[in-house]
Scaffold this active site. Sequence first.
Site, mmCIF file in Angstrom:
data_model
loop_
_atom_site.group_PDB
_atom_site.id
_atom_site.type_symbol
_atom_site.label_atom_id
_atom_site.label_comp_id
_atom_site.label_asym_id
_atom_site.label_seq_id
_atom_site.Cartn_x
_atom_site.Cartn_y
_atom_site.Cartn_z
ATOM 1 C CG MET A 1 15.830 24.384 36.357
ATOM 2 S SD MET A 1 17.127 23.463 35.488
ATOM 3 C CE MET A 1 17.354 21.765 36.219
ATOM 4 C CB SER A 2 11.450 28.080 33.179
ATOM 5 O OG SER A 2 10.204 26.893 33.321
ATOM 6 C CE1 TYR B 1 19.565 25.613 30.938
ATOM 7 C CE2 TYR B 1 17.536 26.013 32.435
ATOM 8 C CZ TYR B 1 18.103 25.359 31.354
ATOM 9 O OH TYR B 1 17.246 24.377 30.526
ATOM 10 C CD GLU B 2 18.595 28.766 27.187
ATOM 11 O OE1 GLU B 2 18.947 28.432 25.850
ATOM 12 O OE2 GLU B 2 17.676 28.811 27.644
ATOM 13 C CG HIS C 1 13.201 24.715 24.997
ATOM 14 N ND1 HIS C 1 12.156 25.493 25.494
ATOM 15 C CD2 HIS C 1 13.456 23.784 25.942
ATOM 16 C CE1 HIS C 1 11.981 25.046 26.901
ATOM 17 N NE2 HIS C 1 12.910 24.032 27.222
ATOM 18 C CB ALA D 1 9.233 19.710 31.713
ATOM 19 C CB SER E 1 11.610 20.959 28.676
ATOM 20 O OG SER E 1 12.553 21.936 29.070
ATOM 21 C CG HIS F 1 16.907 17.806 29.257
ATOM 22 N ND1 HIS F 1 15.845 18.529 29.760
ATOM 23 C CD2 HIS F 1 16.810 18.518 27.839
ATOM 24 C CE1 HIS F 1 15.291 19.481 28.949
ATOM 25 N NE2 HIS F 1 15.980 19.539 27.709
ATOM 26 C CG ASN G 1 12.199 14.758 37.044
ATOM 27 O OD1 ASN G 1 11.966 15.638 36.211
ATOM 28 N ND2 ASN G 1 12.674 14.860 38.062
ATOM 29 C CG HIS H 1 15.588 27.548 30.367
ATOM 30 N ND1 HIS H 1 15.495 27.246 29.242
ATOM 31 C CD2 HIS H 1 14.550 27.129 31.157
ATOM 32 C CE1 HIS H 1 14.683 26.597 28.882
ATOM 33 N NE2 HIS H 1 13.876 26.321 30.103
#
Length: 312
Positions: free
Chosen positions: A225-226, A93-94, A66, A121, A35, A283, A249, A91
């Site tokens: 998440m990846s 989650y998509e 992306h 990220a 990301s 995000h 973060n 991902h």
Amino acid sequence: MSQHPELPFAAAIEVIKSLLPETLQKPRVGIVCGSGLGGIVDCIRDVVLVPYKMIPGFAESTVPGHKSSLAFGLMGPGDGVPVVAMLGRFHPYEGHHMRTVVYPVRIMAKLGVTEVIITNAAGGLNPKLSVGTIVVIHDHLALPNMTGMNPLLGPLTSPRHQRFIPLSDAYSPSLRRLVFLAAHHLSLDPSALAEGTYAWVSGPTYETPAEGRFLRLAGADVVGMSTVPEVLAAREEGLNVMALSLVTNAVVIPDGYRSIREEVLAELAGKRVELPVADVVSHEEVLEIGKAKGEVMMKLVEWVVGSIPCNI
Ligand SMILES: O=P(O)(O)O[C@H]1O[C@H](CO)[C@@H](O)[C@H]1O
Ligand SMILES: Nc1nc2[nH]cnc2c(=O)[nH]1
């Protein structure tokens, strides 16, 4: 005969090769851009972009930050090393199937890639990590793998693959050495590059304080998440893997909870109550830090690609 008729490997390879000059048809290194980290493409010379929508079996990335193209070209000094970079990843989650999430890595392997550099990220769980630090991943903690959602579940995609994949050596020590040498050659402050364990969660929700605390207690330094699905497929394909997280973060893990009960009692007793300001990740913030700090990631990747020995 293909073991996986629903994955059109042969058609994808044919389309990709038909769009490339011969010099770029057999990339040595594959790069996955996380990301906000698509700027890595700026280090690639003679770039040819192949949009995902032209490649059979590829999906489109739906996440801001992306893009949806493979970038082929040369990286590093001299003649350069042929590379392929994924500008945009998939991902789970998509809504993409795990097979789709790892398909590009398998395509890279079929094109001849032997090393893959995976970037992401991530949220920092280890309080010693600052925003902007790059973490060289040396291990991972994959909750989905431990709860019946391993990306490699299901029939093998090739009869050449092993059913059971060891992961004690998933992250190549030789490539990890190279990235620390790169940091030295680039005169980076030693604190700019750390080592750590990546926790893979499905997302798309960020962590609750309790989840952050749990992952930290379990030994993770960063969370995202990846990456892990790509690492697993790359290892199954026999590729050497390096993975780098940019801490975008800090995952807030407070010592305790704000007590609404105490606040109400204090208010009723006529005391003035200072309300804490909640620290909330977004995000947009992730992308902003990716843009601001992505250049270091770019330079490290470029140096490593230019220094990979013939036989690693
Ligand atoms: O891992 P990459 O794709 O870099 O992106 C990270 O940033 C997004 C959340 O902001 C999630 O997709 C997380 O995994
Ligand atoms: N799960 C997760 N993914 C991220 N990607 C970037 N930051 C974060 C984070 O704090 N948590």
